[in-house]
Design a protein around this motif. Structure first.
Motif, mmCIF file in Angstrom:
data_model
loop_
_atom_site.group_PDB
_atom_site.id
_atom_site.type_symbol
_atom_site.label_atom_id
_atom_site.label_comp_id
_atom_site.label_asym_id
_atom_site.label_seq_id
_atom_site.Cartn_x
_atom_site.Cartn_y
_atom_site.Cartn_z
ATOM 1 N N MET A 1 17.658 -36.160 48.473
ATOM 2 C CA MET A 1 18.869 -35.930 47.661
ATOM 3 C C MET A 1 18.500 -35.150 46.399
ATOM 4 N N THR A 2 19.305 -34.149 46.066
ATOM 5 C CA THR A 2 19.053 -33.346 44.868
ATOM 6 C C THR A 2 19.331 -34.155 43.617
ATOM 7 N N ALA A 3 18.407 -34.107 42.656
ATOM 8 C CA ALA A 3 18.571 -34.860 41.414
ATOM 9 C C ALA A 3 19.695 -34.258 40.574
ATOM 10 N N CYS A 4 20.372 -35.108 39.827
ATOM 11 C CA CYS A 4 21.483 -34.677 38.977
ATOM 12 C C CYS A 4 20.980 -34.443 37.561
ATOM 13 N N LEU A 5 21.236 -33.267 37.020
ATOM 14 C CA LEU A 5 20.784 -32.918 35.675
ATOM 15 C C LEU A 5 21.299 -33.902 34.650
ATOM 16 N N ARG A 6 22.547 -34.295 34.745
ATOM 17 C CA ARG A 6 23.122 -35.182 33.735
ATOM 18 C C ARG A 6 22.512 -36.584 33.804
ATOM 19 N N TRP A 29 14.427 -29.003 31.094
ATOM 20 C CA TRP A 29 14.862 -27.636 30.822
ATOM 21 C C TRP A 29 14.263 -26.663 31.842
ATOM 22 N N GLU A 30 12.976 -26.806 32.110
ATOM 23 C CA GLU A 30 12.298 -25.900 33.038
ATOM 24 C C GLU A 30 12.807 -26.088 34.466
ATOM 25 N N THR A 31 13.028 -27.334 34.856
ATOM 26 C CA THR A 31 13.523 -27.610 36.205
ATOM 27 C C THR A 31 14.951 -27.105 36.370
ATOM 28 N N ALA A 32 15.764 -27.294 35.339
ATOM 29 C CA ALA A 32 17.139 -26.789 35.400
ATOM 30 C C ALA A 32 17.152 -25.276 35.500
ATOM 31 N N GLY A 33 16.223 -24.628 34.780
ATOM 32 C CA GLY A 33 16.146 -23.171 34.841
ATOM 33 C C GLY A 33 15.751 -22.661 36.209
ATOM 34 N N ALA A 34 15.023 -23.475 36.956
ATOM 35 C CA ALA A 34 14.612 -23.078 38.303
ATOM 36 C C ALA A 34 15.735 -23.244 39.320
ATOM 37 N N GLY A 35 16.835 -23.864 38.903
ATOM 38 C CA GLY A 35 17.995 -24.000 39.770
ATOM 39 C C GLY A 35 17.864 -25.056 40.846
ATOM 40 N N THR A 36 17.006 -26.055 40.605
ATOM 41 C CA THR A 36 16.771 -27.067 41.629
ATOM 42 C C THR A 36 17.485 -28.379 41.340
ATOM 43 N N LEU A 37 18.368 -28.395 40.357
ATOM 44 C CA LEU A 37 19.082 -29.613 40.003
ATOM 45 C C LEU A 37 20.575 -29.470 40.291
ATOM 46 N N LEU A 38 21.176 -30.565 40.692
ATOM 47 C CA LEU A 38 22.625 -30.623 40.858
ATOM 48 C C LEU A 38 23.270 -30.797 39.488
ATOM 49 N N LEU A 39 24.297 -30.019 39.210
ATOM 50 C CA LEU A 39 25.038 -30.171 37.962
ATOM 51 C C LEU A 39 26.488 -30.458 38.314
ATOM 52 N N ASP A 40 26.849 -31.723 38.245
ATOM 53 C CA ASP A 40 28.191 -32.166 38.612
ATOM 54 C C ASP A 40 28.946 -32.568 37.350
ATOM 55 N N PRO A 41 29.779 -31.686 36.801
ATOM 56 C CA PRO A 41 30.455 -31.981 35.529
ATOM 57 C C PRO A 41 31.566 -33.011 35.645
ATOM 58 N N THR A 42 31.961 -33.380 36.849
ATOM 59 C CA THR A 42 33.072 -34.323 37.000
ATOM 60 C C THR A 42 32.605 -35.761 37.184
ATOM 61 N N ARG A 43 31.329 -35.960 37.401
ATOM 62 C CA ARG A 43 30.809 -37.282 37.738
ATOM 63 C C ARG A 43 30.739 -38.187 36.506
ATOM 64 N N LEU A 44 31.287 -39.388 36.629
ATOM 65 C CA LEU A 44 31.160 -40.403 35.582
ATOM 66 C C LEU A 44 29.836 -41.128 35.766
ATOM 67 N N ARG A 112 24.413 -26.457 29.992
ATOM 68 C CA ARG A 112 23.229 -25.610 29.791
ATOM 69 C C ARG A 112 22.963 -25.397 28.306
ATOM 70 N N ASP A 113 24.027 -25.171 27.555
ATOM 71 C CA ASP A 113 23.873 -24.966 26.104
ATOM 72 C C ASP A 113 23.223 -26.170 25.439
ATOM 73 N N TRP A 114 23.712 -27.371 25.760
ATOM 74 C CA TRP A 114 23.196 -28.554 25.073
ATOM 75 C C TRP A 114 21.819 -28.968 25.572
ATOM 76 N N LEU A 115 21.497 -28.592 26.800
ATOM 77 C CA LEU A 115 20.123 -28.814 27.262
ATOM 78 C C LEU A 115 19.169 -27.887 26.519
ATOM 79 N N GLN A 116 19.598 -26.655 26.265
ATOM 80 C CA GLN A 116 18.789 -25.736 25.457
ATOM 81 C C GLN A 116 18.591 -26.289 24.052
ATOM 82 N N VAL A 117 19.651 -26.833 23.462
ATOM 83 C CA VAL A 117 19.526 -27.429 22.132
ATOM 84 C C VAL A 117 18.502 -28.561 22.157
ATOM 85 N N ALA A 118 18.576 -29.423 23.165
ATOM 86 C CA ALA A 118 17.633 -30.544 23.262
ATOM 87 C C ALA A 118 16.202 -30.035 23.333
ATOM 88 N N LYS A 119 15.974 -29.007 24.123
ATOM 89 C CA LYS A 119 14.628 -28.440 24.256
ATOM 90 C C LYS A 119 14.122 -27.887 22.937
#
Length: 269
Positions: A1-6, A29-44, A112-119
């Motif tokens: 299963m693909t890991a969720c960025l959030r 940040w690096e893993t997200a940049g590689a495009g290997t993470l699921l980004l589901d903005p609707t998931r609680l 993506r913006d706030w992950l960049q801020v965190a980094k």
């Protein structure tokens, strides 16, 4: 299963060890940049409030007025100031990670913006902590206050309030504070710390700009006036009073409009 960025952002947020938190944030940040993470903005995503944010046992948190003031002409005084800045940056890592996992139904660029801020906040913290260690101290050796995180908690139910009162208010104060702090450090002969402040100011302009971008987006989405809404939220959440001097050049670079800057001057003039 693909890991969720959030979900991974929440895991990084709950880490207590600063070194681990910084490393996990950079890895995310690096893993997200590689495009290997699921980004589901609707998931609680569920989280235990007691675990947020993860922080070390030290520094001890005290009210701001109880923080001991130390003279800048002593090594301990300069270390106390560097420690205070490092503490701000550590909290800023947490607030950025919190924005990534907590808020749903935002455009993908928001996360993506706030992950960049965190980094970038993790980078700032690491720079300051390393410099603090060269002075014979470490993070946790002095007390700290929790004002930044307290506003994060107050605004956890509304992303509009979060964007208005954390990046656009509390973090924007950092734009104002950086030049005089740099001058103090330079006058005290700590040119390495002054150079770190240059890096932080450069990046913080971008962080405040991200806050401005999403505050504008949300106001447009909800049909709200920016100036009126900001003032309403500032009063509703009892945000700190805005006091001059303001770094108008940096604030303009960060996306504050001429109307907003004129309002700022009028309110504090």
């Amino acid at each position: 299963m693909t890991a969720c960025l959030r979900t991974l952002a929440l895991q990084a947020l709950t880490l207590c060890d600063p070194t681990q938190k910084c490393a996990q944030t950079l890895s995310l940040w690096e893993t997200a940049g590689a495009g290997t993470l699921l980004l589901d903005p609707t998931r609680l995503i569920q989280a235990q409030a007691a675990q947020i944010p993860g922080r070390p046992a030290k520094p001890t948190l005290v009210p701001p007025k109880h923080l001991q003031r130390r003279a800048m002409n002593t090594a301990e005084g300069r270390a106390a100031l560097i420690h205070a800045l490092a503490h701000i940056e550590f909290n800023a890592i947490n607030l950025a990670l919190d924005a990534v996992w907590r808020f749903t139904d935002m455009p993908l660029d928001f996360y993506r913006d706030w992950l960049q801020v965190a980094k970038e906040e993790a980078y700032h913290f690491s720079l300051l902590r390393t410099h603090l260690q060269t002075l014979g101290f470490d993070y946790g050796d002095f007390d700290g206050h929790n004002s930044l995180w307290e506003m994060v908690e107050k605004t956890q139910s509304d992303v509009l309030a979060r964007m208005a009162l954390v990046p656009r208010t509390l973090e924007a104060r950092g734009l104002d504070a950086a030049p005089p702090l740099k001058q103090k450090l330079s006058q005290a002969g700590d040119h390495a710390a002054a150079a770190i402040l240059d890096i932080i100011l450069r990046d913080e302009i971008g962080h405040v700009a991200i806050g401005n971008r999403w505050f504008q987006f949300l106001c447009d989405q909800r049909g709200l006036d920016i100036v009126v809404t900001f003032e309403r939220l500032r009063q509703q959440y009892q945000a700190p009073t805005l006091r001059p001097p303001f770094n108008m050049e940096a604030r303009k670079l960060a996306g504050f409009s001429d109307i907003e800057l004129a309002y700022l001057n009028a309110e504090t003039g």
